[in-house]
Scaffold this motif. Structure first.
Motif, PDB file in Angstrom:
ATOM      1  N   THR A  95      27.033  -3.325 -81.495  1.00 38.00           N
ATOM      2  CA  THR A  95      27.069  -3.639 -82.924  1.00 38.00           C
ATOM      3  C   THR A  95      26.918  -5.145 -83.083  1.00 38.00           C
ATOM      4  OG1 THR A  95      29.488  -3.812 -82.926  1.00 38.00           O
ATOM      5  CG2 THR A  95      28.537  -1.680 -83.477  1.00 38.00           C
ATOM      6  N   ILE A  96      26.275  -5.570 -84.171  1.00 38.60           N
ATOM      7  CA  ILE A  96      26.017  -6.983 -84.430  1.00 38.60           C
ATOM      8  C   ILE A  96      26.745  -7.394 -85.698  1.00 38.60           C
ATOM      9  CG2 ILE A  96      24.253  -8.755 -84.790  1.00 38.60           C
ATOM     10  CD1 ILE A  96      23.908  -7.382 -82.114  1.00 38.60           C
ATOM     11  N   ASN A  97      27.478  -8.509 -85.655  1.00 39.61           N
ATOM     12  CA  ASN A  97      28.195  -9.005 -86.827  1.00 39.61           C
ATOM     13  C   ASN A  97      28.007 -10.514 -86.954  1.00 39.61           C
ATOM     14  OD1 ASN A  97      29.945  -6.678 -87.931  1.00 39.61           O
ATOM     15  ND2 ASN A  97      30.266  -6.571 -85.725  1.00 39.61           N
ATOM     16  N   ILE A  98      27.733 -10.974 -88.160  1.00 40.93           N
ATOM     17  CA  ILE A  98      27.579 -12.395 -88.442  1.00 40.93           C
ATOM     18  C   ILE A  98      28.723 -12.846 -89.342  1.00 40.93           C
ATOM     19  CG2 ILE A  98      26.092 -14.167 -89.461  1.00 40.93           C
ATOM     20  CD1 ILE A  98      23.710 -12.368 -88.848  1.00 40.93           C
ATOM     21  N   ASN A  99      29.444 -13.857 -88.892  1.00 38.36           N
ATOM     22  CA  ASN A  99      30.569 -14.438 -89.642  1.00 38.36           C
ATOM     23  C   ASN A  99      31.686 -13.430 -89.897  1.00 38.36           C
ATOM     24  OD1 ASN A  99      29.578 -17.031 -89.779  1.00 38.36           O
ATOM     25  ND2 ASN A  99      28.622 -16.771 -91.771  1.00 38.36           N
ATOM     26  N   ASN A 100      31.777 -12.429 -89.035  1.00 40.13           N
ATOM     27  CA  ASN A 100      32.841 -11.440 -89.144  1.00 40.13           C
ATOM     28  C   ASN A 100      32.999 -10.748 -87.800  1.00 40.13           C
ATOM     29  OD1 ASN A 100      34.727  -9.492 -90.102  1.00 40.13           O
ATOM     30  ND2 ASN A 100      33.752  -9.556 -92.115  1.00 40.13           N
ATOM     31  N   GLN A 101      34.221 -10.278 -87.518  1.00 42.65           N
ATOM     32  CA  GLN A 101      34.440  -9.589 -86.240  1.00 42.65           C
ATOM     33  C   GLN A 101      34.149  -8.087 -86.335  1.00 42.65           C
ATOM     34  OE1 GLN A 101      37.164 -11.591 -83.140  1.00 42.65           O
ATOM     35  NE2 GLN A 101      38.454 -10.642 -84.669  1.00 42.65           N
ATOM     36  N   ASN A 102      34.730  -7.441 -87.344  1.00 44.97           N
ATOM     37  CA  ASN A 102      34.552  -5.995 -87.521  1.00 44.97           C
ATOM     38  C   ASN A 102      34.763  -5.238 -86.209  1.00 44.97           C
ATOM     39  OD1 ASN A 102      33.998  -5.970 -90.279  1.00 44.97           O
ATOM     40  ND2 ASN A 102      31.826  -6.382 -89.966  1.00 44.97           N
ATOM     41  N   ASN A 103      35.816  -5.571 -85.509  1.00 45.52           N
ATOM     42  CA  ASN A 103      36.031  -4.944 -84.205  1.00 45.52           C
ATOM     43  C   ASN A 103      37.250  -4.031 -84.146  1.00 45.52           C
ATOM     44  OD1 ASN A 103      38.078  -6.822 -84.305  1.00 45.52           O
ATOM     45  ND2 ASN A 103      37.528  -7.885 -82.411  1.00 45.52           N
ATOM     46  N   HIS A 104      37.956  -3.879 -85.264  1.00 45.54           N
ATOM     47  CA  HIS A 104      39.204  -3.117 -85.220  1.00 45.54           C
ATOM     48  C   HIS A 104      38.972  -1.613 -85.170  1.00 45.54           C
ATOM     49  CE1 HIS A 104      38.123  -3.143 -89.466  1.00 45.54           C
ATOM     50  NE2 HIS A 104      38.906  -2.092 -89.641  1.00 45.54           N
ATOM     51  N   PRO A 131      36.513   1.051 -77.116  1.00 45.83           N
ATOM     52  CA  PRO A 131      36.480  -0.032 -76.123  1.00 45.83           C
ATOM     53  C   PRO A 131      35.156  -0.170 -75.383  1.00 45.83           C
ATOM     54  CG  PRO A 131      38.538   1.205 -75.959  1.00 45.83           C
ATOM     55  CD  PRO A 131      37.667   1.955 -76.918  1.00 45.83           C
ATOM     56  N   ASP A 132      34.374   0.906 -75.280  1.00 46.00           N
ATOM     57  CA  ASP A 132      33.119   0.833 -74.522  1.00 46.00           C
ATOM     58  C   ASP A 132      31.945   0.291 -75.334  1.00 46.00           C
ATOM     59  OD1 ASP A 132      34.490   1.849 -72.395  1.00 46.00           O
ATOM     60  OD2 ASP A 132      33.677   3.883 -72.554  1.00 46.00           O
ATOM     61  N   ALA A 191      45.635 -15.927 -84.454  1.00 44.50           N
ATOM     62  CA  ALA A 191      45.016 -15.190 -83.353  1.00 44.50           C
ATOM     63  C   ALA A 191      44.066 -14.123 -83.896  1.00 44.50           C
ATOM     64  CB  ALA A 191      46.091 -14.538 -82.484  1.00 44.50           C
ATOM     65  N   LEU A 192      42.890 -14.040 -83.290  1.00 42.74           N
ATOM     66  CA  LEU A 192      41.908 -13.024 -83.657  1.00 42.74           C
ATOM     67  C   LEU A 192      42.080 -11.798 -82.756  1.00 42.74           C
ATOM     68  CD1 LEU A 192      38.725 -15.259 -84.040  1.00 42.74           C
ATOM     69  CD2 LEU A 192      39.937 -14.076 -85.874  1.00 42.74           C
ATOM     70  N   PRO A 193      41.926 -10.602 -83.302  1.00 42.57           N
ATOM     71  CA  PRO A 193      41.979  -9.401 -82.463  1.00 42.57           C
ATOM     72  C   PRO A 193      40.896  -9.473 -81.382  1.00 42.57           C
ATOM     73  CG  PRO A 193      42.009  -8.820 -84.792  1.00 42.57           C
ATOM     74  CD  PRO A 193      41.690 -10.268 -84.720  1.00 42.57           C
ATOM     75  N   LYS A 194      41.280  -9.245 -80.132  1.00 40.89           N
ATOM     76  CA  LYS A 194      40.344  -9.398 -79.015  1.00 40.89           C
ATOM     77  C   LYS A 194      40.035  -8.054 -78.372  1.00 40.89           C
ATOM     78  CE  LYS A 194      41.016 -12.751 -76.121  1.00 40.89           C
ATOM     79  NZ  LYS A 194      41.664 -13.681 -75.160  1.00 40.89           N
ATOM     80  N   ARG A 195      38.793  -7.933 -77.932  1.00 47.21           N
ATOM     81  CA  ARG A 195      38.350  -6.778 -77.165  1.00 47.21           C
ATOM     82  C   ARG A 195      37.620  -7.288 -75.935  1.00 47.21           C
ATOM     83  NH1 ARG A 195      34.316  -4.590 -78.819  1.00 47.21           N
ATOM     84  NH2 ARG A 195      34.565  -2.405 -78.249  1.00 47.21           N
ATOM     85  N   VAL A 215      39.860 -17.173 -78.494  1.00 44.35           N
ATOM     86  CA  VAL A 215      38.522 -16.891 -77.974  1.00 44.35           C
ATOM     87  C   VAL A 215      38.254 -17.838 -76.811  1.00 44.35           C
ATOM     88  CG1 VAL A 215      36.071 -16.745 -78.497  1.00 44.35           C
ATOM     89  CG2 VAL A 215      37.758 -16.180 -80.258  1.00 44.35           C
ATOM     90  N   ASP A 216      38.120 -17.293 -75.623  1.00 42.78           N
ATOM     91  CA  ASP A 216      37.980 -18.118 -74.420  1.00 42.78           C
ATOM     92  C   ASP A 216      36.524 -18.385 -74.056  1.00 42.78           C
ATOM     93  OD1 ASP A 216      40.798 -18.065 -74.101  1.00 42.78           O
ATOM     94  OD2 ASP A 216      40.645 -16.083 -73.184  1.00 42.78           O
ATOM     95  N   VAL A 217      35.669 -17.392 -74.211  1.00 46.04           N
ATOM     96  CA  VAL A 217      34.258 -17.530 -73.808  1.00 46.04           C
ATOM     97  C   VAL A 217      33.400 -17.592 -75.066  1.00 46.04           C
ATOM     98  CG1 VAL A 217      32.342 -16.521 -72.536  1.00 46.04           C
ATOM     99  CG2 VAL A 217      34.692 -16.258 -71.679  1.00 46.04           C
TER     100      VAL A 217
END
Length: 654
Positions: A358-367, A371-372, A391-395, A416-418
């Motif tokens: 999935t592609i997101n610009i200026n938003n995470q939309n990951n909740h 996981p795959d 803190a941002l939700p991380k996957r 966000v580390d990377v």
């Protein structure tokens, strides 16, 4: 087991469970007024009104002034049409318990249906803080349908907008509207009034009604929408069209009042269940794993909105680049300006498509992702999501790109580390210039004016505008530290207010400089965008809006020079697009504060008006098209594909 548990079951519509628990609890506490009262309300909602009546009358013999019991009996009378009795009971209930919600709403509804709007308003104003919060409406045991009927009445019909025939909205602003009178709906639609969706987007007012007026079956305006009342649920659940935010009717007409109320009930009932459907959709997506197969193409999902001025085209161009690369793509966006972004619709399309990426610009939309699924996040602007430092939700499979190095510390602080660097991109298949540069005779600027800041900027902060103008006109550009200091001293937001007003000062001043040079340069000047008609210097050169894509590429493809008037940066979406078309970027010279690379040999830079005139008589050392090649969407897509391929057990055909 507690009374709170029973109440929760009741208000959720689980009447059988609520009744069983209530009777069980009542066996141990037969004299409890609270339990007896709750059982009576449950029975009322089940339709067992006779037993409910017996319970309430028995309790009232022992506690004749109990306001909640009086309100319960009043509701029983209300639902059976005994208006005089229920009115007296509701008034007595409020005398004992003034904060009860249901009696006030029912009294307002009675007044409304009788055409007494003045009394209805008085009842509602009496309990203004209570009815304003719909979640509070269940405390008195109002059943589900009744609750929505009353809440919508309060929020949309009884306000001043309904009290005066012919009023459009309480603030006098145009709004999407349901008209009980089809003729009035058609007349309003033909006026073609616009509503403000946001500062940059104004669209036609939508005028809804239930039928076409007699004799008007020919050509009708596009914003005149006929939806039979029996089709309301289907239309608003599946069309994606904006919903009416008000209902217009003749308050002196009982048939129109009742018809308006019926429409309100359906609309409010639909909207109340949307959050539940969205929650269920989220849970479904979380459990949906992508299937990886070396013989199947990579599946990429993108969802955008027409309400964005630039990002929607970023999404389109990424989708096109993925298709060129051999991926299967699902790109979802509103089909026209009558529709609005709908998360439920987007998610249902995503579930059916079952993407790998999935592609997101200026938003995470990951909740809501499994996981795959790989989730690409491309931060282009200083969004509150990461500028806040929370803190941002991380996957594990989130892939984060960022357009500007200055945002990295904020993203790091959010966990966000990377971070992969990716500046603005261009579709080199679309943006290309075939006219030789020497034959071009135009200087263009594409972008909107921010002149509204002069009208809306707080008076107490006028010193900020004056200071920024003085510095810019003297050829001095503000540093990030100076902008932060202004925000701190004024108490204004750095990104949403200080940065934006600085951008206004630089952009609008620079465009005015260009237009003032019309008699001093041999080139035609063309300005595209929004709101420039209010600037007398720019107005003669203003050509209106230009649609992104082929039309914008056409503008740049005919231009000799393109003005880039953004402070604190060199690279921008517009600069890369004009460079791809062979149009020479003429850039506000804030390289001292701009992140490299600056492409010094491929652009022309100016600090002030005289330097701008000089730039428009020369050519850069190198071909600007090299900028576009470095920032093509095809190159970006290959970077994404490479990262996804590097994961173990990930296979696909491309």
């Amino acid at each position: 087991m507690t009374l709170e548990t029973i109440t929760a079951h009741h208000l959720a519509g689980r009447f059988a469970q609520a009744e069983g628990l209530c009777r069980s609890l009542l066996r141990g506490q037969p004299d409890s007024v609270e339990i007896g009262h709750r059982l009576a309300l449950i029975l009322l909602d089940k339709g067992a009104s006779e037993e409910a009546y017996d319970i309430l009358r028995g309790l009232l013999r022992r506690f004749p002034r109990n306001g909640r019991l009086l309100a319960g009996l009043g509701r029983l009378y209300f639902t059976t049409g005994r208006q005089k009795e229920c009115r007296n009971l509701f008034m007595s209930a409020l005398a004992d318990v003034p904060n009860l919600v249901e009696p006030v709403l029912c009294l307002a509804l009675l007044a409304f249906t009788e055409g007494d709007l003045k009394s209805a308003l008085e009842f509602l104003r009496l309990k203004w803080p209570l009815w304003l919060q719909p979640q509070g409406l269940g405390e008195d045991g109002v059943n589900i349908l009744q609750r929505y009927r009353l809440s919508h009445l309060c929020r949309h019909l009884i306000l001043e907008r309904a009290a005066v025939a012919g009023s459009v909205s309480p603030q006098g602003k145009c709004a999407d509207t349901w008209f009980v009178d089809p003729g009035l709906a058609l007349s309003q639609a033909r006026r073609g009034e616009k509503i403000e969706r946001n500062k940059a987007l104004h669209t036609l007012q939508l005028c809804y009604t239930h039928a076409v007026p007699a004799g008007e079956e020919g050509l009708l305006p596009e914003n005149f929408l006929v939806v039979p009342e029996e089709s309301l649920a289907t239309f608003f659940n599946h069309s994606g069209f904006r919903w009416p935010t008000q209902i217009r009717f003749d308050p002196a007409s009982e048939p129109e009042r009742l018809r308006a109320l019926d429409v309100a009930v359906v609309l409010d009932f639909l909207s109340s269940f949307k959050p539940q459907a969205l929650k269920a959709q989220v849970e479904s997506l979380k459990s949906l794993a992508p299937t990886w197969d070396a013989n199947q193409p990579l599946r990429v999902f993108l969802a955008a909105s027409r309400q964005t001025t630039v990002m929607q085209y970023n999404y389109r161009d990424i989708a096109a680049a993925f298709r060129r690369a051999g991926a299967e793509v699902c790109f979802v966006i509103e089909q026209n300006d009558h529709q609005e972004p709908d998360s439920l619709y987007y998610m249902s399309r995503q579930e059916a498509f079952r993407p790998h990426v999935t592609i997101n610009i200026n938003n995470q939309n990951n909740h809501f992702l499994h996981p795959d699924v790989f989730n690409v996040i491309w931060w282009q602007d200083p969004m509150p999501a990461f500028m806040s430092g929370k803190a941002l939700p991380k996957r594990e499979r989130d892939i984060v790109f960022c357009a500007h190095r200055e945002y990295d510390p904020f993203l790091n602080k959010c966990g966000v580390d990377v971070i992969h660097r990716q500046g603005f991109c261009v579709d080199t298949e679309l943006f290309r210039g075939d006219i030789p540069w020497e034959e071009r005779k135009k200087v263009v600027f594409v972008g909107s004016s921010y002149r509204h800041y002069d009208e809306t900027w707080p008076r107490q902060h006028k010193w900020i505008l004056d200071f920024m103008r003085e510095r810019f006109l003297s050829g001095q550009y503000l540093t990030r530290k100076e902008l932060e200091d202004i925000a701190r001293r004024s108490g204004l937001s750095l990104d949403d207010e200080v940065d934006r007003v600085y951008g206004y000062v630089v952009r609008d001043t620079t465009v005015a400089w260009l237009c003032s040079l019309a008699d001093e340069i041999p080139w035609e000047i063309e300005i595209y965008g929004r709101y420039w008609e209010s600037n007398p210097i720019v107005r003669p050169f203003f050509k209106g809006e230009v649609e992104h894509g082929k039309n914008l590429a056409n503008v740049y493809g005919q231009a000799r020079y393109g003005l880039n008037a953004n402070p604190s940066t060199v690279l921008s979406q517009r600069l890369v697009e004009m460079a791809a078309c062979g149009c020479v970027p003429v850039v506000v010279d804030d390289r001292k504060n701009a992140e490299p690379p600056h492409w010094d040999e491929h652009c022309l830079f100016f600090p002030g008006r005289d330097a701008l005139r000089a730039c428009l008589q020369t050519h850069p050392q190198q071909d600007p098209k090299a900028i576009a090649q470095a920032y093509s969407y095809d190159a970006f897509v290959q970077r994404i594909v490479g990262i996804v391929r590097s994961w173990p057990s990930v296979e696909f055909r491309l």
